[in-house]
Design a protein around this motif. Structure first.
Motif, PDB file in Angstrom:
ATOM      1  N   LEU A   1      37.880 -23.099  28.441  1.00 49.02           N
ATOM      2  CA  LEU A   1      38.490 -22.886  30.094  1.00 49.02           C
ATOM      3  C   LEU A   1      37.435 -22.655  30.533  1.00 49.02           C
ATOM      4  O   LEU A   1      37.454 -22.700  31.739  1.00 49.02           O
ATOM      5  N   LYS A   2      37.548 -21.304  29.896  1.00 49.44           N
ATOM      6  CA  LYS A   2      36.473 -19.843  30.938  1.00 49.44           C
ATOM      7  C   LYS A   2      35.114 -20.439  30.839  1.00 49.44           C
ATOM      8  O   LYS A   2      34.460 -20.932  31.858  1.00 49.44           O
ATOM      9  N   GLU A   3      34.780 -21.390  30.050  1.00 49.71           N
ATOM     10  CA  GLU A   3      33.240 -21.917  30.014  1.00 49.71           C
ATOM     11  C   GLU A   3      33.326 -22.694  30.489  1.00 49.71           C
ATOM     12  O   GLU A   3      32.326 -23.030  31.946  1.00 49.71           O
TER      13      GLU A   3
ATOM     14  N   GLN B   1      33.725 -30.316  34.983  1.00 50.56           N
ATOM     15  CA  GLN B   1      35.105 -30.404  35.057  1.00 50.56           C
ATOM     16  C   GLN B   1      35.938 -30.619  34.376  1.00 50.56           C
ATOM     17  O   GLN B   1      35.151 -30.948  33.346  1.00 50.56           O
ATOM     18  N   ALA B   2      37.312 -29.693  34.133  1.00 46.43           N
ATOM     19  CA  ALA B   2      37.389 -30.108  32.940  1.00 46.43           C
ATOM     20  C   ALA B   2      38.692 -31.422  32.959  1.00 46.43           C
ATOM     21  O   ALA B   2      39.817 -31.487  32.482  1.00 46.43           O
TER      22      ALA B   2
ATOM     23  N   GLU C   1      35.020 -22.594  33.773  1.00 44.14           N
ATOM     24  CA  GLU C   1      35.430 -22.233  35.022  1.00 44.14           C
ATOM     25  C   GLU C   1      34.409 -21.935  34.942  1.00 44.14           C
ATOM     26  O   GLU C   1      33.781 -22.242  36.085  1.00 44.14           O
ATOM     27  N   MET C   2      33.152 -21.308  34.638  1.00 47.06           N
ATOM     28  CA  MET C   2      31.735 -20.623  34.538  1.00 47.06           C
ATOM     29  C   MET C   2      30.806 -21.778  34.235  1.00 47.06           C
ATOM     30  O   MET C   2      29.267 -20.731  34.619  1.00 47.06           O
TER      31      MET C   2
ATOM     32  N   SER D   1      44.778 -26.383  31.198  1.00 41.42           N
ATOM     33  CA  SER D   1      44.230 -26.689  32.054  1.00 41.42           C
ATOM     34  C   SER D   1      44.231 -26.837  33.704  1.00 41.42           C
ATOM     35  O   SER D   1      43.973 -26.722  35.474  1.00 41.42           O
TER      36      SER D   1
END
Lengths: 233, 316
Positions: A177-179, A197-198, A181-182, A228
């Motif tokens: 989820l961080k990847e 997008q997630a 977001e980055m 997420s």
């Protein structure tokens, strides 16, 4: 300890550098000698074990090294054999057995931990290579009394059966989820120049390095989507 | 795993000098391939030189409009770099098609080029393998050869190079920059980097003992449409059976390189020259010298069809 530069390792290295054609004829010579039953000649050459690596090598004594790791916010000093993987250092030296050993070859993801903010396979890095690194394991994400949202979501969605892959799945999920977001793209990101997008497709692809033998994948996906904010593709 | 001594070096020159003084030593960066092989005692270096502290983790523009990629740039960072995504999309795509997120976070640019084959007989120390133990024979020739090379191989070895990234690098005409123990630097065009297996499949690249890769440079962007298509047994986290990297210009000219079919990324100038004449002609040039085994001849059909599909997609 014995000098690692002596013995058959050194011979081995020399052999690689030697003229390959010469080496080939050496091998052929040895083979024909063996065929002729010239046992004394064979003994003069380093004996070999079937087709494996050189056996006669004087195995170098273990080399020890001091390592400092910041594990789950706490600085820990340990002395390890240089061969110790980060995974074995966590489990055997530091007794943090939440991180699991599955295949020990980077294929299953059970050993996934977060090092300096990135998920990696702790079985494929040496503890000495991580000297000074910040490591987050499943024990550092949350506690039974104070669960990380991803841990809570795995429980809520029943994202496991036997539970063995779960610590790796959870560490990987948090990092995935961080990847996203980055803005790090994946194999299934359609447009490379805009932010990913997630979506469920993205999460599935990004979690492909974590194998679940029980097949809890759909519930794992539901747990990650829950955390997420659940954008569905 | 065999015991080894370990050191962390600060400069490329120090790394190369250390390698010269310690015969059989290996450089380690990501370690995702080397440690795997050390656990199986296929690699048994008596000394490891950790190069992770070298300042080789930057991606910088070159004076001629290209990019210099430090040897230690991680696969994730290279794939995610905005310049790579925009101007060298085929490279981003190839990287993202390989391995898993965890592995890409660790694996480096130079290490990826140097990774060893995934031939199961190379991995199985009970089997003969000319790459692992020169002169012992090749178990793949008459064995399970579904994954193996169909072109460029020899009677001594039919292993493939497993990298996706390297296929895109070859397509883009990258240059590999190195430093030697004596301080001498050299630039190796990627077309000259891998050696044909011939009778010496254990010698995989033209690198000499102690020579350290410092960076990989890409020429100025080519423009055109970039495609990387990987065909494999499952949709993610598997090595290629066949992969096709292509950059195609609006007039239909361009270039193609294939993965999963040879000991190195497979690209031929005479095949590129056929791009305006249709994929069938490109295929014929690429595989004119093909010598598949009964188990992997399907790769020829797969390559032909994947090429056709990729070129259709690239031409819009």
């Amino acid at each position: 300890m014995s000098n690692p530069n002596t013995g058959a390792h050194n011979n081995n290295a020399g052999r690689q550098d030697a003229n390959p054609i010469e080496y080939y004829s050496f091998r052929l010579t040895r083979r024909s000698l063996l065929k002729a039953g010239a046992a004394s000649a064979a003994v003069a050459i380093a004996p070999r074990h079937a087709f494996g690596e050189t056996e006669a090598a004087a195995t170098p004594a273990p080399a020890m090294a001091q390592v400092t790791l910041k594990i789950n916010g706490q600085s820990r000093q340990l002395e390890v054999d240089t061969r110790t993987t980060l995974l074995d250092a966590l489990r055997e030296n530091l007794h943090l057995t939440g991180t699991k050993k599955g295949c020990d070859h980077g294929q299953c993801g059970a050993c996934t931990v977060i090092v300096d903010g990135r998920r990696i396979n702790s079985c494929l890095t040496l503890a000495v290579m991580q000297d000074g690194a910040e490591v987050t394991t499943i024990e550092g994400l949350g506690t039974p009394e104070n669960l990380h949202p991803m841990q809570a979501a795995f429980i809520k969605h029943d994202g496991y059966q036997c539970g063995y892959c779960t610590p790796g799945q959870i560490c990987s999920s948090v990092a995935v989820l961080k990847e996203i977001e980055m803005g790090i793209p994946s194999h299934v990101t359609l447009d490379l120049v805009s932010a990913p997008q997630a979506t469920s497709e993205e999460i599935r692809e990004r979690m492909s390095g974590n194998i679940c033998r029980c097949g809890a994948y759909s519930n794992i996906l539901a747990a990650i989507e829950d955390v997420s904010g659940g954008q569905k593709s | 795993m065999k015991a080894f001594t370990y050191e962390r070096v600060k400069t490329p020159a120090e790394a190369a000098a250390s390698a010269q003084n310690k015969p059989g030593a290996k450089f380690i960066a990501g370690g995702t391939n080397l440690l795997d092989l050390m656990k199986l005692e296929i690699e048994t270096p008596p000394h490891l030189i950790d190069v992770n502290s070298l300042a080789l983790d930057k991606i910088e523009p070159t004076p001629d409009g290209g990019l210099r990629i430090g040897a230690l740039v991680r696969n994730t960072d290279l794939a995610a770099d905005s310049r790579v995504r925009k101007d060298y999309a085929v490279l981003s795509r190839a990287l993202l098609a390989g391995a898993s997120g965890q592995l890409r976070n660790q694996a480096t640019t130079a290490g990826n080029l140097l990774q060893r084959t995934r031939c199961p007989y190379f991995y199985d120390t009970n089997q003969p393998c000319n790459k692992r133990l020169p002169g012992s024979g090749c178990a793949a020739l008459e064995g399970f050869s579904r994954q193996h090379a169909v072109v460029g191989a020899s009677k001594a070895c039919i292993a493939t190079h497993p990298s996706d990234m390297a296929v895109a690098m070859r397509l883009l005409d990258a240059t590999i920059e190195t430093v030697n123990p004596d301080g001498r630097e050299r630039k190796i065009p990627i077309a000259d980097f891998w050696r044909a297996p011939g009778n010496t499949p254990h010698l995989e690249t033209v690198l000499t003992a102690g020579e350290l890769i410092t960076s990989v440079t890409l020429p100025a962007p080519l423009g055109g449409t970039h495609v990387y298509r990987k065909v494999r047994d499952r949709a993610s986290y598997a090595f290629a059976l066949v992969s096709v990297a292509a950059v195609v210009q609006s007039d239909g000219s361009g270039r193609v390189a294939l993965g999963g079919v040879a000991h190195q990324p497979w690209r031929l100038a005479e095949a590129d020259a056929q791009l305006t004449n249709g994929s069938q002609n490109v295929y014929q040039k690429l595989f004119a010298s093909a010598q598949p085994t009964p188990e992997n001849e399907f790769k020829l059909i797969l390559a032909k069809r994947t090429l056709a599909s990729v070129l259709t997609e690239a031409r819009g």
